[in-house]
Design a protein around this motif. Sequence first.
Motif, PDB file in Angstrom:
ATOM      1  N   UNK A 165       0.803  -1.222   0.000  1.00  8.63           N
ATOM      2  CA  UNK A 165       0.000   0.000   0.000  1.00  8.63           C
ATOM      3  C   UNK A 165       0.840   1.278   0.000  1.00  8.63           C
ATOM      4  N   UNK A 166       2.147   1.128  -0.014  1.00 10.28           N
ATOM      5  CA  UNK A 166       3.014   2.309  -0.066  1.00 10.28           C
ATOM      6  C   UNK A 166       3.050   2.877  -1.483  1.00 10.28           C
ATOM      7  N   UNK A 167       3.175   4.195  -1.567  1.00  7.29           N
ATOM      8  CA  UNK A 167       3.324   4.888  -2.843  1.00  7.29           C
ATOM      9  C   UNK A 167       4.664   5.616  -2.848  1.00  7.29           C
ATOM     10  N   UNK A 168       5.167   5.995  -4.026  1.00  3.31           N
ATOM     11  CA  UNK A 168       6.423   6.766  -4.063  1.00  3.31           C
ATOM     12  C   UNK A 168       6.334   8.061  -3.264  1.00  3.31           C
ATOM     13  N   UNK A 169       5.123   8.624  -3.138  1.00  7.14           N
ATOM     14  CA  UNK A 169       4.949   9.901  -2.438  1.00  7.14           C
ATOM     15  C   UNK A 169       4.609   9.735  -0.953  1.00  7.14           C
ATOM     16  N   UNK A 170       4.616   8.490  -0.443  1.00  5.85           N
ATOM     17  CA  UNK A 170       4.260   8.265   0.959  1.00  5.85           C
ATOM     18  C   UNK A 170       5.338   8.852   1.864  1.00  5.85           C
ATOM     19  N   UNK A 171       4.976   9.915   2.584  1.00  5.92           N
ATOM     20  CA  UNK A 171       5.908  10.572   3.498  1.00  5.92           C
ATOM     21  C   UNK A 171       5.929   9.920   4.878  1.00  5.92           C
ATOM     22  N   UNK A 172       4.758   9.414   5.302  1.00  7.37           N
ATOM     23  CA  UNK A 172       4.646   8.915   6.668  1.00  7.37           C
ATOM     24  C   UNK A 172       3.680   7.738   6.723  1.00  7.37           C
ATOM     25  N   UNK A 173       4.053   6.742   7.526  1.00  2.54           N
ATOM     26  CA  UNK A 173       3.171   5.620   7.828  1.00  2.54           C
ATOM     27  C   UNK A 173       2.808   5.726   9.307  1.00  2.54           C
ATOM     28  N   UNK A 174       1.515   5.682   9.607  1.00  4.62           N
ATOM     29  CA  UNK A 174       1.029   5.810  10.983  1.00  4.62           C
ATOM     30  C   UNK A 174       0.356   4.501  11.382  1.00  4.62           C
ATOM     31  N   UNK A 175       0.828   3.908  12.461  1.00  2.00           N
ATOM     32  CA  UNK A 175       0.280   2.636  12.918  1.00  2.00           C
ATOM     33  C   UNK A 175       0.512   2.475  14.406  1.00  2.00           C
ATOM     34  N   UNK A 176      -0.143   1.483  14.991  1.00  2.00           N
ATOM     35  CA  UNK A 176       0.058   1.150  16.396  1.00  2.00           C
ATOM     36  C   UNK A 176       0.942  -0.081  16.503  1.00  2.00           C
ATOM     37  N   UNK A 177       1.747  -0.117  17.553  1.00  3.08           N
ATOM     38  CA  UNK A 177       2.588  -1.302  17.783  1.00  3.08           C
ATOM     39  C   UNK A 177       1.718  -2.474  18.214  1.00  3.08           C
ATOM     40  N   UNK A 178       0.863  -2.237  19.198  1.00  2.59           N
ATOM     41  CA  UNK A 178      -0.100  -3.221  19.667  1.00  2.59           C
ATOM     42  C   UNK A 178      -1.486  -2.627  19.420  1.00  2.59           C
ATOM     43  N   UNK A 179      -2.237  -3.210  18.492  1.00  2.95           N
ATOM     44  CA  UNK A 179      -3.508  -2.634  18.071  1.00  2.95           C
ATOM     45  C   UNK A 179      -4.506  -2.638  19.217  1.00  2.95           C
ATOM     46  N   UNK A 180      -5.084  -1.466  19.455  1.00  2.47           N
ATOM     47  CA  UNK A 180      -5.937  -1.272  20.627  1.00  2.47           C
ATOM     48  C   UNK A 180      -7.273  -2.001  20.554  1.00  2.47           C
ATOM     49  N   UNK A 181      -7.690  -2.381  19.341  1.00  2.89           N
ATOM     50  CA  UNK A 181      -8.997  -3.007  19.185  1.00  2.89           C
ATOM     51  C   UNK A 181      -8.930  -4.519  18.979  1.00  2.89           C
ATOM     52  N   UNK A 182      -7.921  -5.018  18.281  1.00  3.08           N
ATOM     53  CA  UNK A 182      -7.840  -6.457  18.009  1.00  3.08           C
ATOM     54  C   UNK A 182      -6.767  -7.162  18.828  1.00  3.08           C
ATOM     55  N   UNK A 183      -5.822  -6.401  19.404  1.00  3.95           N
ATOM     56  CA  UNK A 183      -4.768  -7.005  20.207  1.00  3.95           C
ATOM     57  C   UNK A 183      -3.601  -7.557  19.411  1.00  3.95           C
ATOM     58  N   UNK A 184      -3.562  -7.278  18.111  1.00  4.52           N
ATOM     59  CA  UNK A 184      -2.471  -7.772  17.260  1.00  4.52           C
ATOM     60  C   UNK A 184      -1.214  -6.938  17.458  1.00  4.52           C
TER      61      UNK A 184
END
Length: 389
Positions: free
Chosen positions: A153-172
């Motif tokens: 899902x990355x593009x050449x123009x992707x400046x930043x990826x925002x994610x959680x280390x431990x997902x707050x809703x599924x626990x992954x």
Amino acid sequence: MSAISFLEQQREQFPALANKAYFNYGGQGPLPQPTLAAIYNAYEQVQRTGPFSQATNSWVGQQIRKTRDAIARELGANTETIALTEDVTVGCNIALWGLDWRAGDRLLITDCEHPGVIAVIQEIQRRHGIQIDTCPIKETLNEGDAAALIYAHLKPQTRLVVLSHLLWNTGQILPLKEIVRACRENSSDTQVLVDGAQSVGSMPLNLPETGVDFYAFTGHKWWCGPAGVGGLYVSAAALQQLSPTFIGWRGITLDATGQPTGWKSGGQRYEIATSAYPLYAGLQEAIAFHHQWGTPQQRFQRIQQLSSYLWKRLSQLPQVTCLRTSPPEAGLISFQLTNGRSHQECVEYLEKHRIFVRTLRDPDCIRACVHYLTLESECDRLVEAIERF
């Protein structure tokens, strides 16, 4: 003394754990008595010495340094990379607004992020004309490669990826090293911001090893510290690319006449002004309190054992479906009722019986969080109450 006996003694230090089964550590952790005492004593000391005095100012400086040092040790990081904030959301705001966004830039976020962070990103899109891409990371909860999906899902123009280390809703738990590697392969300009709300205090961490650029966290969840103290890790490499978002006297340098001349070194440049410094003493005490029982790795192993135990018991109930089809990776267990009963009604029923969990909207489910402080008997009590409901 056995580990369980010592654990029971530790639990006696938590007023909030008396006469209830508490499973909301992912929302807010309870405060142990030593932390409460440290906060109270600090406020009292400030009043005795004078709220604004040479003695108090010196004490404030010590508390800031001690808190930064304590946090850095827990994260395996250099103290220069740590900025003290109020909570996760403030840390994410600093990182998100501090980048030099341009129209046409892209930001990639997962579909499991907190609405507070999503709202910030939407406002950045409105003001700066950036493009937002969403990665369906929820699909990889039980099968699939999260890092590969993000890379796709990355593009050449992707400046930043925002994610959680431990997902707050599924626990992954997301594989940060692999994700950062994928981002760097995409572009040397693609940076990674991590929401560490559920990971800090529950998992052993070494942030420099992950390669992430920004990592926002709080002390009031799994560390069981006071609300109002958190932080932001900014890697040494990312430091020069992130401008201060909020500006105040704590983050600037001054000349001989007291005029601003620039930013302080390291993460201090992102700090603003006066804070509730007695809370810093409380967080130090909370972190030290947990070390009395065991190392971060030992505590995490117990969390995993307890979450597996609760997951197995919940999975045996005919009218309950756990989101995960295998034991949880960490302390978050999310599940759904399949008998048509309302999740909110269930949570209210449980709270009447002194059992505390919460609902989530996406996915629509109930979430229970187990800490190393949790007892197996509390897990049994939760399962039996759900069965009665």
